[in-house]
Design a protein around this motif. Structure first.
Motif, PDB file in Angstrom:
ATOM      1  N   HIS A 174       0.829  -1.217   0.000  1.00 41.51           N
ATOM      2  CA  HIS A 174       0.000   0.000   0.000  1.00 41.51           C
ATOM      3  C   HIS A 174       0.860   1.262   0.000  1.00 41.51           C
ATOM      4  O   HIS A 174       0.525   2.255  -0.640  1.00 41.51           O
ATOM      5  N   LEU A 209       2.406   1.635  -3.552  1.00 40.64           N
ATOM      6  CA  LEU A 209       1.429   2.024  -4.578  1.00 40.64           C
ATOM      7  C   LEU A 209       1.014   3.477  -4.401  1.00 40.64           C
ATOM      8  O   LEU A 209       0.784   4.187  -5.375  1.00 40.64           O
ATOM      9  N   THR A 230       7.737  -4.294 -10.605  1.00 39.14           N
ATOM     10  CA  THR A 230       7.391  -5.259  -9.573  1.00 39.14           C
ATOM     11  C   THR A 230       7.956  -6.624  -9.945  1.00 39.14           C
ATOM     12  O   THR A 230       7.770  -7.094 -11.066  1.00 39.14           O
TER      13      THR A 230
END
Lengths: 177, 104
Positions: B67, B70, B91
């Motif tokens: 989180h 992002l 990623t």
């Protein structure tokens, strides 16, 4: 496991009751406990309950700005650490990287900010500006020109400005603590 | 001497396999560089750690709470770069060291 699920159900209820400490506050708290400042830098919290707004006083013990006492305001918004702290010089000073409104040109406060940096890195960066003012990408173009053209004259301007003299029609603030 | 067990409590511990075997020696090694909360804790917008607040691995080998990363990548200022080394964020497949080969 069952307990965890019931904990989750209660989550929302708990969140409503408790005034939530923001992510920024949590992170700032950590940054402040990890501060490792030399004797030349001191923080001051006008409101001890507000960790997001404070001042930093830098008193360089070396370089052209030695003897001065420079006060910066830090304002941290709720997006910290995704956004850098807003840092301004509270005095009118003669410095190639600080404009007359107190805006500071330091790469890590602008384009090079990244959330793994912390308040310590910003403060060390600010102090570095006083040890090594740089004429590239200046905010005070007159000061930067002088630094390039005539370092001696720049130095004498710095010394005068720090005593509160007027240079090229600009009244600088006395910063001799 | 005979021992009769009257009661027992099972205790379990878990941690993310970050591929960093020296995490215990490295104080900075097991916290998310963005929120500075341990990986086994959760990001500031979550309340329960674990699968709901997972980690994300970059090809540059840096690890963050998903989180947190992002949110950073979502800002214009990030220029989609890793917050550690400023390389373009990509990623990575989760690396599981010493995992037995898949059986299927």
């Amino acid at each position: 496991m069952l307990k965890i699920w019931s904990m989750k159900k209660n989550e929302d209820a708990v969140a409503k009751k408790k005034p939530k400490t923001s992510a920024a506050q949590i992170r700032v708290q950590k940054d402040l406990t990890e501060l490792d400042l030399p004797d030349t830098m001191k923080t001051h919290f006008p409101d001890p309950n507000d960790l997001l707004n404070f001042t930093l006083t830098i008193t360089p013990d070396d370089g052209m700005y030695k003897g001065g006492s420079f006060v910066f305001s830090f304002a941290i918004n709720t997006n910290y650490p995704h956004e850098p702290p807003k840092v301004k010089c509270t005095q009118t000073i003669y410095h190639p990287n600080v404009d007359l409104e107190g805006n500071v040109c330091l790469n890590i406060l602008r384009e090079d900010w990244k959330p793994v940096l912390n308040l310590n890195s910003v403060m060390v960066g600010l102090q570095y500006l006083f040890l090594e003012p740089n004429a590239d990408d200046p905010l005070n173009k007159d000061a930067a020109q002088e630094l390039i053209k005539n370092r001696e004259h720049f130095l004498s301007n710095v010394k005068q400005s720090m005593r509160g003299y007027n240079i090229k029609g600009v009244q600088y603030q006395n910063v001799m603590g | 001497m005979k021992v009769k067990i009257k009661q027992w409590n099972a205790v379990a511990q878990w941690r993310w396999d970050t591929g960093n075997k020296d995490a215990a020696d490295d104080e900075e090694g097991d916290v998310c560089g963005i929120c500075r909360v341990p990986f086994e804790g959760c990001c500031p917008s979550c309340r329960v750690p674990g699968d709901d607040c997972p980690l994300i691995w970059g090809e540059c080998s840096h690890v963050f709470h998903m989180h947190c990363l992002l949110k950073w990548i979502g800002t214009a200022a990030s220029k989609q770069q890793c917050p550690m080394d400023r390389r373009p964020w990509a990623t990575a497949e989760r690396r599981v060291d010493n995992a037995p080969p898949p059986t299927t």
